[in-house]
Write a protein that holds these residues in place. Structure first.
Motif, mmCIF file in Angstrom:
data_model
loop_
_atom_site.group_PDB
_atom_site.id
_atom_site.type_symbol
_atom_site.label_atom_id
_atom_site.label_comp_id
_atom_site.label_asym_id
_atom_site.label_seq_id
_atom_site.Cartn_x
_atom_site.Cartn_y
_atom_site.Cartn_z
ATOM 1 N N SER A 66 0.862 -1.186 0.000
ATOM 2 C CA SER A 66 0.000 0.000 0.000
ATOM 3 C C SER A 66 0.896 1.232 0.000
ATOM 4 N N LEU A 67 0.670 2.090 -0.960
ATOM 5 C CA LEU A 67 1.493 3.285 -1.155
ATOM 6 C C LEU A 67 0.641 4.501 -0.797
ATOM 7 N N GLY A 68 0.801 4.989 0.431
ATOM 8 C CA GLY A 68 -0.015 6.086 0.927
ATOM 9 C C GLY A 68 0.248 6.255 2.412
ATOM 10 N N GLY A 69 -0.779 6.603 3.171
ATOM 11 C CA GLY A 69 -0.641 6.726 4.610
ATOM 12 C C GLY A 69 -1.345 5.596 5.334
ATOM 13 N N ASP A 70 -1.639 5.824 6.607
ATOM 14 C CA ASP A 70 -2.335 4.799 7.389
ATOM 15 C C ASP A 70 -3.711 4.490 6.811
ATOM 16 N N GLY A 71 -4.388 5.503 6.279
ATOM 17 C CA GLY A 71 -5.707 5.279 5.700
ATOM 18 C C GLY A 71 -5.660 4.335 4.512
ATOM 19 N N THR A 72 -4.640 4.483 3.668
ATOM 20 C CA THR A 72 -4.484 3.583 2.525
ATOM 21 C C THR A 72 -4.252 2.168 2.994
ATOM 22 N N LEU A 73 -3.427 2.009 4.030
ATOM 23 C CA LEU A 73 -3.157 0.673 4.564
ATOM 24 C C LEU A 73 -4.415 0.068 5.179
ATOM 25 N N ASN A 91 4.814 4.631 3.816
ATOM 26 C CA ASN A 91 4.177 5.838 4.324
ATOM 27 C C ASN A 91 4.420 7.052 3.437
ATOM 28 N N LEU A 92 3.352 7.559 2.838
ATOM 29 C CA LEU A 92 3.387 8.846 2.147
ATOM 30 C C LEU A 92 2.510 9.861 2.868
ATOM 31 N N GLY A 93 2.061 9.501 4.073
ATOM 32 C CA GLY A 93 1.184 10.374 4.832
ATOM 33 C C GLY A 93 1.925 11.122 5.920
ATOM 34 N N ARG A 94 1.184 11.503 6.966
ATOM 35 C CA ARG A 94 1.767 12.322 8.029
ATOM 36 C C ARG A 94 2.359 11.459 9.142
ATOM 37 N N LEU A 95 1.516 10.677 9.815
ATOM 38 C CA LEU A 95 1.997 9.914 10.966
ATOM 39 C C LEU A 95 2.578 8.564 10.559
ATOM 40 N N GLY A 96 1.821 7.792 9.808
ATOM 41 C CA GLY A 96 2.322 6.488 9.367
ATOM 42 C C GLY A 96 2.556 5.513 10.499
ATOM 43 N N PHE A 97 1.622 5.475 11.477
ATOM 44 C CA PHE A 97 1.816 4.604 12.629
ATOM 45 C C PHE A 97 1.748 3.123 12.241
ATOM 46 N N GLU A 102 9.323 4.298 5.508
ATOM 47 C CA GLU A 102 9.250 5.642 4.956
ATOM 48 C C GLU A 102 9.761 5.614 3.515
ATOM 49 N N PRO A 103 9.492 6.661 2.737
ATOM 50 C CA PRO A 103 9.917 6.668 1.334
ATOM 51 C C PRO A 103 11.406 6.403 1.143
ATOM 52 N N GLU A 104 12.237 6.973 2.010
ATOM 53 C CA GLU A 104 13.686 6.789 1.862
ATOM 54 C C GLU A 104 14.127 5.356 2.180
ATOM 55 N N GLN A 105 13.243 4.570 2.784
ATOM 56 C CA GLN A 105 13.552 3.173 3.100
ATOM 57 C C GLN A 105 12.954 2.196 2.094
ATOM 58 N N LEU A 106 12.344 2.719 1.038
ATOM 59 C CA LEU A 106 11.602 1.864 0.113
ATOM 60 C C LEU A 106 12.468 0.780 -0.510
ATOM 61 N N GLU A 107 13.598 1.156 -1.087
ATOM 62 C CA GLU A 107 14.429 0.157 -1.770
ATOM 63 C C GLU A 107 14.945 -0.890 -0.793
ATOM 64 N N GLN A 108 15.325 -0.462 0.408
ATOM 65 C CA GLN A 108 15.774 -1.419 1.422
ATOM 66 C C GLN A 108 14.647 -2.377 1.804
ATOM 67 N N ALA A 109 13.421 -1.839 1.957
ATOM 68 C CA ALA A 109 12.282 -2.685 2.308
ATOM 69 C C ALA A 109 12.002 -3.715 1.218
ATOM 70 N N LEU A 282 4.772 8.834 18.640
ATOM 71 C CA LEU A 282 3.840 9.567 19.494
ATOM 72 C C LEU A 282 4.515 10.426 20.548
ATOM 73 N N GLN A 283 5.831 10.502 20.541
ATOM 74 C CA GLN A 283 6.498 11.289 21.578
ATOM 75 C C GLN A 283 6.225 12.781 21.383
ATOM 76 N N ASP A 284 6.071 13.500 22.494
ATOM 77 C CA ASP A 284 5.875 14.944 22.467
ATOM 78 C C ASP A 284 7.192 15.698 22.551
#
Length: 307
Positions: A66-73, A91-97, A102-109, A282-284
């Motif tokens: 799934s290429l998007g955020g948590d909603g896509t997943l 994750n192409l979204g905001r939180l991606g919990f 992440e995009p920069e990890q795509l090839e490794q994944a 989730l850290q503040d």
């Protein structure tokens, strides 16, 4: 796990989606994998020859990306859960919990997938059934949560809850959230619910803005059945599923929520664990790490196996 056929689900509203989707298709071709897409996604990426139906994807795919955020997943997980196909979220979204990379990890994944170094987490799904005047009018699945809530009018509703037929309580307020352990870090958390390890088989009932001092979240077994009935002097009431699908409710409707008979399957990459994701997403404020946190996470995973 052995992967040959890959289904790709693309959120076309995300700016990097086209470039990254085309990269995934090219990577699959170069590494002996077959990539397939729904017709709308195939047209979006410019690979019309890879288009196939959802039915065929469910039958043939070994893995969904799934290429998007948590909603896509969440949407992909609901579509493929019954077929038992695991989902890898990029994750192409905001939180991606919920996503794994992440995009920069795509090839490794993708390389770790090809090498068979990934594991699969199994997550509880909810089944929600709406009953009206003794008849079933709707049924839906949820990975995160189902929510009974009032609409735009600032008037409270009353939601009466029964566990296995036994009356529990009535929540006056804006409604209730019924979440899985996976969904404990989503809307339920914002409403004051507890954080649970997603491996737990349970349901969380959390009231939304309750008009009482005594209302608290309650965690029940995944083997139990929740029945909620709605009382209101207006008809502006909704049931929402994972924040994506909505169904209008009428006063005195019953919503029956149980664990689905099958589970969603999510891909986990090497070195990932729930507590690291919790710590980083989730850290503040910055958290000072103890010695070698990555090693602690790996040591904890050695005894986990597939959840």
């Amino acid at each position: 796990m052995k992967v040959t056929n890959v289904a790709l689900i693309v959120n076309k509203e995300k700016a990097p989606a086209r470039e990254m989707g085309r990269f995934i298709v090219t990577y699959c071709r170069e590494h002996g994998l077959n990539a397939y897409l729904l017709p709308v996604d195939a047209a979006f990426l410019g690979f019309p020859d890879l288009a196939t139906s959802l039915h065929n994807l469910r039958q043939t795919a070994d893995l969904v990306i799934s290429l998007g955020g948590d909603g896509t997943l969440l949407g992909a997980a609901r579509l493929f859960a019954e077929a038992g196909v695991p989902v890898l979220g990029i994750n192409l979204g905001r939180l991606g919990f919920l996503t794994a990379a992440e995009p920069e990890q795509l090839e490794q994944a993708l390389a770790q997938l090809v090498q068979g170094r990934c594991s699969v987490d199994e997550r509880t799904l909810l089944k929600a059934v709406i009953r009206r005047r003794g008849q079933q009018v709707e049924e839906s699945l949820a990975l995160n949560d189902v929510v009974i809530t009032k609409g735009a009018f600032a008037r409270i509703i009353a939601v009466s809850c029964y566990i296995n037929g036994e009356y529990l309580t009535t929540y006056p307020g804006d409604g209730i959230i019924v979440a899985t352990a996976t969904g404990s870090t989503a809307y339920s958390l914002s409403a004051g619910g507890p954080i649970l390890n997603p491996a737990l088989d349970c349901l969380i009932i959390t009231p939304i803005c309750p008009h009482t001092l005594s209302a608290r979240s309650i965690v029940i077994s995944g083997q139990e059945t929740l029945r909620a009935t709605v009382s209101s002097d207006h008809g502006d009431i909704m049931l929402t599923v994972d924040g994506q699908k909505g169904y209008p409710l009428e006063p005195e409707d019953s919503i029956v929520v149980t664990k689905a008979p099958f589970r969603a399957r999510l891909i986990r990459l090497p070195g990932q664990c729930f507590y690291r994701i919790l710590r980083t997403r989730l850290q503040d404020t910055p958290i000072v790490e103890g010695p070698d946190p990555d090693q602690r996470c790996k040591e904890g995973e050695e005894g986990e196996g597939t959840e």
